[in-house]
Design a protein around this motif. Structure first.
Motif, PDB file in Angstrom:
ATOM      1  N   GLY A 149       0.873  -1.194   0.071  1.00 42.82           N
ATOM      2  CA  GLY A 149      -0.021   0.054  -0.093  1.00 42.82           C
ATOM      3  C   GLY A 149       0.812   1.301  -0.075  1.00 42.82           C
ATOM      4  N   VAL A 150       2.076   1.322   0.016  1.00 47.16           N
ATOM      5  CA  VAL A 150       3.016   2.241   0.081  1.00 47.16           C
ATOM      6  C   VAL A 150       3.368   2.848  -1.467  1.00 47.16           C
ATOM      7  CG1 VAL A 150       5.400   3.175   0.884  1.00 47.16           C
ATOM      8  CG2 VAL A 150       4.116   1.571   2.200  1.00 47.16           C
ATOM      9  N   PRO A 151       2.958   4.149  -1.659  1.00 44.54           N
ATOM     10  CA  PRO A 151       3.209   4.640  -2.987  1.00 44.54           C
ATOM     11  C   PRO A 151       4.663   4.707  -3.224  1.00 44.54           C
ATOM     12  CG  PRO A 151       2.334   6.411  -1.586  1.00 44.54           C
ATOM     13  CD  PRO A 151       2.186   5.071  -0.808  1.00 44.54           C
ATOM     14  N   PRO A 152       4.833   4.406  -4.707  1.00 46.02           N
ATOM     15  CA  PRO A 152       6.347   4.577  -4.955  1.00 46.02           C
ATOM     16  C   PRO A 152       6.900   5.902  -4.953  1.00 46.02           C
ATOM     17  CG  PRO A 152       5.037   4.219  -6.835  1.00 46.02           C
ATOM     18  CD  PRO A 152       4.189   3.882  -5.696  1.00 46.02           C
ATOM     19  N   ALA A 153       8.338   6.039  -4.764  1.00 51.51           N
ATOM     20  CA  ALA A 153       8.680   7.569  -4.378  1.00 51.51           C
ATOM     21  C   ALA A 153       9.309   7.974  -5.693  1.00 51.51           C
ATOM     22  CB  ALA A 153       9.728   7.624  -3.295  1.00 51.51           C
ATOM     23  N   GLY A 154       9.127   7.442  -6.715  1.00 53.81           N
ATOM     24  CA  GLY A 154       9.877   7.864  -8.353  1.00 53.81           C
ATOM     25  C   GLY A 154       9.500   9.069  -8.477  1.00 53.81           C
ATOM     26  N   ILE A 155      10.170   9.467  -9.587  1.00 48.50           N
ATOM     27  CA  ILE A 155      10.433  11.126 -10.148  1.00 48.50           C
ATOM     28  C   ILE A 155      10.201  10.949 -11.221  1.00 48.50           C
ATOM     29  CG2 ILE A 155      11.559  13.173 -10.056  1.00 48.50           C
ATOM     30  CD1 ILE A 155      13.294  12.115  -7.492  1.00 48.50           C
ATOM     31  N   PRO A 156       8.833  11.540 -12.004  1.00 51.93           N
ATOM     32  CA  PRO A 156       8.747  11.339 -13.286  1.00 51.93           C
ATOM     33  C   PRO A 156      10.029  12.170 -14.146  1.00 51.93           C
ATOM     34  CG  PRO A 156       6.757  11.711 -12.223  1.00 51.93           C
ATOM     35  CD  PRO A 156       7.969  12.050 -11.300  1.00 51.93           C
ATOM     36  N   ARG A 157      10.320  11.674 -15.299  1.00 54.44           N
ATOM     37  CA  ARG A 157      11.261  12.563 -16.081  1.00 54.44           C
ATOM     38  C   ARG A 157      11.320  12.066 -17.545  1.00 54.44           C
ATOM     39  NH1 ARG A 157      17.106  14.627 -14.258  1.00 54.44           N
ATOM     40  NH2 ARG A 157      15.614  15.891 -13.216  1.00 54.44           N
ATOM     41  N   GLU A 158      11.454  12.972 -18.239  1.00 51.38           N
ATOM     42  CA  GLU A 158      11.619  12.487 -19.955  1.00 51.38           C
ATOM     43  C   GLU A 158      12.851  13.292 -20.323  1.00 51.38           C
ATOM     44  OE1 GLU A 158       8.341  13.328 -22.437  1.00 51.38           O
ATOM     45  OE2 GLU A 158       6.939  11.905 -21.246  1.00 51.38           O
ATOM     46  N   VAL A 159      13.439  12.485 -21.283  1.00 49.68           N
ATOM     47  CA  VAL A 159      14.814  12.883 -21.981  1.00 49.68           C
ATOM     48  C   VAL A 159      14.458  12.762 -23.252  1.00 49.68           C
ATOM     49  CG1 VAL A 159      17.164  12.411 -22.302  1.00 49.68           C
ATOM     50  CG2 VAL A 159      16.292  12.127 -19.783  1.00 49.68           C
ATOM     51  N   VAL A 160      14.767  13.798 -24.174  1.00 45.77           N
ATOM     52  CA  VAL A 160      14.861  14.023 -25.370  1.00 45.77           C
ATOM     53  C   VAL A 160      16.116  14.084 -25.876  1.00 45.77           C
ATOM     54  CG1 VAL A 160      14.057  15.303 -27.468  1.00 45.77           C
ATOM     55  CG2 VAL A 160      12.557  15.113 -25.367  1.00 45.77           C
ATOM     56  N   THR A 161      16.759  12.909 -26.585  1.00 44.69           N
ATOM     57  CA  THR A 161      17.878  12.870 -27.229  1.00 44.69           C
ATOM     58  C   THR A 161      18.048  13.549 -28.601  1.00 44.69           C
ATOM     59  OG1 THR A 161      18.482  10.858 -26.061  1.00 44.69           O
ATOM     60  CG2 THR A 161      19.752  11.381 -28.013  1.00 44.69           C
ATOM     61  N   LEU A 162      18.611  14.253 -29.039  1.00 39.66           N
ATOM     62  CA  LEU A 162      18.535  15.080 -30.338  1.00 39.66           C
ATOM     63  C   LEU A 162      20.204  14.915 -31.113  1.00 39.66           C
ATOM     64  CD1 LEU A 162      17.627  18.794 -29.182  1.00 39.66           C
ATOM     65  CD2 LEU A 162      16.201  16.797 -30.261  1.00 39.66           C
ATOM     66  N   VAL A 163      19.978  14.564 -32.255  1.00 41.39           N
ATOM     67  CA  VAL A 163      21.323  14.506 -33.016  1.00 41.39           C
ATOM     68  C   VAL A 163      21.031  15.764 -34.100  1.00 41.39           C
ATOM     69  CG1 VAL A 163      22.529  13.252 -34.906  1.00 41.39           C
ATOM     70  CG2 VAL A 163      21.286  11.831 -33.208  1.00 41.39           C
ATOM     71  N   VAL A 164      21.966  16.623 -34.020  1.00 44.99           N
ATOM     72  CA  VAL A 164      21.876  17.762 -34.616  1.00 44.99           C
ATOM     73  C   VAL A 164      23.160  18.054 -35.578  1.00 44.99           C
ATOM     74  CG1 VAL A 164      20.149  18.919 -33.006  1.00 44.99           C
ATOM     75  CG2 VAL A 164      22.607  19.225 -32.849  1.00 44.99           C
ATOM     76  N   ASP A 165      23.013  18.846 -36.548  1.00 43.96           N
ATOM     77  CA  ASP A 165      24.188  19.217 -37.162  1.00 43.96           C
ATOM     78  C   ASP A 165      24.368  20.812 -37.017  1.00 43.96           C
ATOM     79  OD1 ASP A 165      24.790  16.985 -38.799  1.00 43.96           O
ATOM     80  OD2 ASP A 165      23.561  17.315 -40.472  1.00 43.96           O
ATOM     81  N   ALA A 166      25.409  20.935 -36.271  1.00 43.65           N
ATOM     82  CA  ALA A 166      25.901  22.288 -35.786  1.00 43.65           C
ATOM     83  C   ALA A 166      27.270  22.581 -35.420  1.00 43.65           C
ATOM     84  CB  ALA A 166      24.928  22.508 -34.445  1.00 43.65           C
ATOM     85  N   ALA A 167      27.968  23.301 -36.606  1.00 44.77           N
ATOM     86  CA  ALA A 167      29.401  23.268 -36.515  1.00 44.77           C
ATOM     87  C   ALA A 167      29.858  23.983 -35.288  1.00 44.77           C
ATOM     88  CB  ALA A 167      29.742  23.505 -37.563  1.00 44.77           C
ATOM     89  N   GLU A 168      28.976  25.010 -34.769  1.00 44.05           N
ATOM     90  CA  GLU A 168      29.210  25.885 -33.854  1.00 44.05           C
ATOM     91  C   GLU A 168      29.398  25.324 -32.482  1.00 44.05           C
ATOM     92  OE1 GLU A 168      26.590  25.816 -35.694  1.00 44.05           O
ATOM     93  OE2 GLU A 168      25.024  27.285 -34.641  1.00 44.05           O
ATOM     94  N   LEU A 169      28.951  23.896 -32.438  1.00 45.13           N
ATOM     95  CA  LEU A 169      29.125  23.204 -31.279  1.00 45.13           C
ATOM     96  C   LEU A 169      30.431  22.560 -30.975  1.00 45.13           C
ATOM     97  CD1 LEU A 169      25.475  21.800 -30.544  1.00 45.13           C
ATOM     98  CD2 LEU A 169      26.540  24.016 -29.458  1.00 45.13           C
ATOM     99  N   ASP A 170      31.150  22.416 -32.072  1.00 44.29           N
ATOM    100  CA  ASP A 170      32.508  21.709 -31.979  1.00 44.29           C
ATOM    101  C   ASP A 170      33.079  22.411 -31.110  1.00 44.29           C
ATOM    102  OD1 ASP A 170      31.589  20.080 -34.359  1.00 44.29           O
ATOM    103  OD2 ASP A 170      32.824  21.194 -35.670  1.00 44.29           O
ATOM    104  N   ALA A 171      33.233  23.603 -30.660  1.00 39.78           N
ATOM    105  CA  ALA A 171      34.102  24.044 -29.907  1.00 39.78           C
ATOM    106  C   ALA A 171      33.507  23.880 -28.321  1.00 39.78           C
ATOM    107  CB  ALA A 171      34.245  25.600 -29.955  1.00 39.78           C
ATOM    108  N   ALA A 172      32.257  23.143 -28.068  1.00 44.48           N
ATOM    109  CA  ALA A 172      31.644  23.057 -26.809  1.00 44.48           C
ATOM    110  C   ALA A 172      31.724  24.135 -25.685  1.00 44.48           C
ATOM    111  CB  ALA A 172      32.645  21.795 -26.091  1.00 44.48           C
TER     112      ALA A 172
END
Length: 520
Positions: free
Chosen positions: A342-365
C-alpha cells in the motif's frame, strides 16, 4: 527444481582438491555440490537483476532470470537516431567505490574504459540571461570562496556579500541541520541555494535542495562547519586531500556491459525468460514459488530450445530486482506484510529527448559537457552535450554533428514534454538546448530525435530515504533465501545499484549456502 548446470570448473567454482590435501577436500566438494543443487530465481532483468544473477551463477548456483519486458538492461539501452546507434538511459558511472569498474573488469576484460574529454559544468538561466561555469571549488554547488569571479557571476554582488556574512556569524549559532537547502539558505543566502545548489540537485536527482540530506550527500560537511564556523570554510575543509568521484564510460557505449553480462550468464547455463512477469512470490516450507504471467514469452538459454517458462517456478532462493511498485507488490505476500503493497512509490517522473543535430558551432563545446538550468528559468532541467563529453562518440559522428540529451521533469511536477507529441517534444528540446547552450538551433538542424519517459529513483541522499526503506530491508533479511535489490533501495546511480546488488546477493548467497543466520 534445478536447471542443468555446467561442471564446477566451467562455472567458475573451485575444482575438487587432490593429492596430499586428502580429506580436507571433502567439505569443499560438498559446498560445490550444494551450490550446483541450489536454484535461484531472479525477478527483473535490469542491471541490478543481471548482477544478482551473475553473483549466483559464477559460484555454480542454478539460476533462472525472468524479465517482464522484451529485453534486458533496464535503463541501459540503445536506439537508432539519425542513422546512428546511440546509447540511451545510463551512459556512464561514478568511480566512487569502484564497484562498476570491478564488474566491467570481471565480465568484459580488456574493455576500453574511457574518461570524459570535457567534464566542465555550466549553469544557465540567470535572470539577465546567459550562463557561467560552475565554480571549481565547491561541494554540491556550495562555493568555498564567495568572492570567486565565477561565483559572483552567478549570484551577483548582493549574493556574494550575503554569502560572505556567514563568516562573521558567531559559532554558537551553528546547529544540526539535515536539509541541504535549509542549511544553505540560512548560512549563505537564498541566491547560493537557488542559483548554485538547486540547479545541480534538480537536474541530477530530480530533488529540491530542501529534500536532500546533507549528511549523506556531503559526508563530513556538517562536522567541518562546526570546526571552521562558516560554510565556505567547511567546503574548503572537506575538499582538502579529496580527489572526488570521477566519471567513466565504455568506448562504444554502455549496452556492451549488458551484452557481456547476458553472455556470461548464458555460458553458466542460466535460463533467461523475457516477456514473463512475476505476479506472486510465496514460501511453502523450504521452497519459494514464483508465479508467472506470460504473453509471447521468449527464452535465452545455453543453447537449448525452450517453449517458455512454466506457470510456476520453484526455487531455494529468490532475488527481487524490479522497480519499487512491482517489488512491494511481490514482497507483500512473500513476507506476509500486506502493508508493504500500500506504500506509493517514491519515483520522480522524467523525460529525456535525445537530439542528433548538425551544428558546427558546437564543435568548440561552448558550455562544456553539462549545463544545469536555474530552477524555474527553463522548462528543461538541463542537458548533456554527449559529443563534447566523449571523444569516441565525437569521432563516430564526425565534425559538425552532435548528440544532445535534454532532460525535463522538475520536483513534484510533470515533465513539460509529457502532454506533447514526439515531434513537438523534439521542437521544445531544440528550443531549450538553444537557450541552455547560448546558440541558435532551429528545427532544420535536427537530424534525428528520440524520446524516453521513465521514473527516476531518488538518490540515497533524499531526506527520509533510509527510514523509508529500512523496514523493507529488515523484513527481507529475516526471510531465509530472499533478497531485494534495485535503485529504489540503493539510491539512484549505477555505482550504488551495482554495489548494493553484489552486497545483498552475497548476503543471501551465504545464508543459503553456508546456513548463516538470516540477520547476519
Amino acid at each position: 527444481m534445478t536447471d542443468p548446470m555446467p561442471s564446477p570448473d566451467a562455472a567458475g567454482a573451485p575444482p575438487r582438491a587432490t593429492g596430499d590435501i586428502g580429506p580436507a577436500a571433502e567439505p569443499l566438494q560438498d559446498l560445490v555440490d550444494h551450490a550446483r543443487q541450489t536454484h535461484v530465481v531472479v525477478i527483473g532483468g535490469g542491471i541490478a537483476g543481471l548482477v544478482a544473477a551473475w553473483e549466483c551463477a559464477k559460484v555454480g548456483m542454478g539460476v533462472t532470470l525472468v524479465e517482464a519486458s522484451d529485453r534486458l538492461g533496464g535503463t541501459i539501452g540503445s536506439a537508432r537516431i539519425g542513422g546512428h546507434d546511440l546509447e540511451m538511459g545510463v551512459t556512464c558511472w561514478s568511480t566512487r567505490g569502484g564497484a562498476v569498474r570491478r564488474l566491467v573488469d570481471e565480465v568484459l576484460p580488456g574493455a576500453p574504459v574511457v574518461t570524459p574529454r570535457d567534464d566542465r559544468e555550466w549553469i544557465a538561466g540567470l535572470p539577465k540571461g546567459g550562463g557561467a561555469p560552475l565554480p571549481a571549488e565547491q561541494v554540491l554547488g556550495i562555493p568555498a570562496n564567495p568572492w570567486d569571479e565565477d561565483v559572483r557571476r552567478l549570484i551577483g554582488w548582493d549574493g556574494t556579500w550575503r554569502a560572505y556574512l556567514d563568516r562573521l556569524r558567531p559559532p554558537l549559532t551553528i546547529g544540526a541541520q539535515r536539509s541541504l537547502g535549509r542549511l544553505v539558505r540560512s548560512r549563505v543566502g537564498a541566491k547560493v541555494r537557488d542559483r548554485l545548489v538547486a540547479p545541480l540537485t534538480v537536474d541530477r536527482f530530480g530533488l529540491d535542495p530542501d529534500d536532500v540530506d546533507v549528511e549523506i550527500a556531503a559526508p563530513g560537511l556538517s562536522n567541518a562547519l562546526t570546526r571552521t564556523g562558516w560554510l565556505g570554510g567547511a567546503v574548503a575543509d572537506v575538499r582538502v586531500g579529496a580527489t572526488g568521484a570521477g566519471i567513466e564510460g565504455l568506448d562504444g557505449g554502455m549496452p556492451q556491459l549488458v551484452a557481456a553480462l547476458a553472455g556470461r550468464l548464458a555460458e553458466r547455463g542460466v535460463v533467461v525468460h523475457t516477456d514473463a512477469r512475476a505476479t506472486r512470490v510465496v514460501r511453502t516450507g523450504e521452497t519459494w514459488t514464483v508465479a508467472l504471467e506470460t504473453a509471447t514469452s521468449s527464452a535465452v538459454t545455453s543453447g537449448e530450445a525452450d517453449a517458455g517458462p512454466p506457470a510456476d517456478l520453484l526455487a531455494d532462493a529468490v532475488v527481487i530486482a524490479t522497480d519499487e511498485a512491482a517489488a512491494r507488490a511481490l514482497l507483500a505476500p512473500a513476507l506476509g506484510a500486506p502493508e508493504f503493497a500500500g506504500v506509493p512509490p517514491a519515483g520522480i517522473p522524467r523525460e529525456v529527448v535525445t537530439l542528433v543535430v548538425d551544428a558546427a558551432e558546437l564543435d568548440a563545446a561552448p558550455r562544456g559537457a553539462h549545463v544545469h538550468a536555474v530552477a524555474g528559468a527553463r522548462v528543461a532541467t538541463g542537458l548533456v552535450h554527449e559529443t563534447a563529453r566523449w571523444d569516441w562518440l565525437a569521432r563516430e559522428l564526425g565534425p559538425g554533428r552532435h548528440v544532445l540529451r535534454v532532460a525535463f521533469g522538475a520536483p513534484r511536477g510533470v515533465p513539460a514534454t509529457a502532454p506533447l507529441t514526439d515531434a513537438d517534444a523534439a521542437a521544445l528540446a531544440v528550443a531549450e538546448a538553444s537557450a541552455l547552450l547560448g546558440v541558435t538551433l532551429g528545427a532544420d538542424r535536427i537530424v534525428g530525435a528520440h524520446r524516453d519517459a521513465f521514473t527516476l529513483a531518488p538518490p540515497a541522499s533524499a531526506l527520509g530515504h533510509r527510514d523509508r526503506t529500512a523496514e523493507v530491508r529488515a523484513a527481507v533479511e529475516r526471510a531465509h533465501g530472499l533478497a531485494t535489490v534495485g535503485a529504489w533501495l540503493s539510491g539512484s546511480g549505477l555505482a550504488q545499484v551495482v554495489a548494493d546488488a553484489r552486497e545483498e546477493t552475497d548476503r543471501m548467497r551465504r545464508q543459503v549456502l553456508w546456513g548463516a543466520a538470516a540477520t547476519e
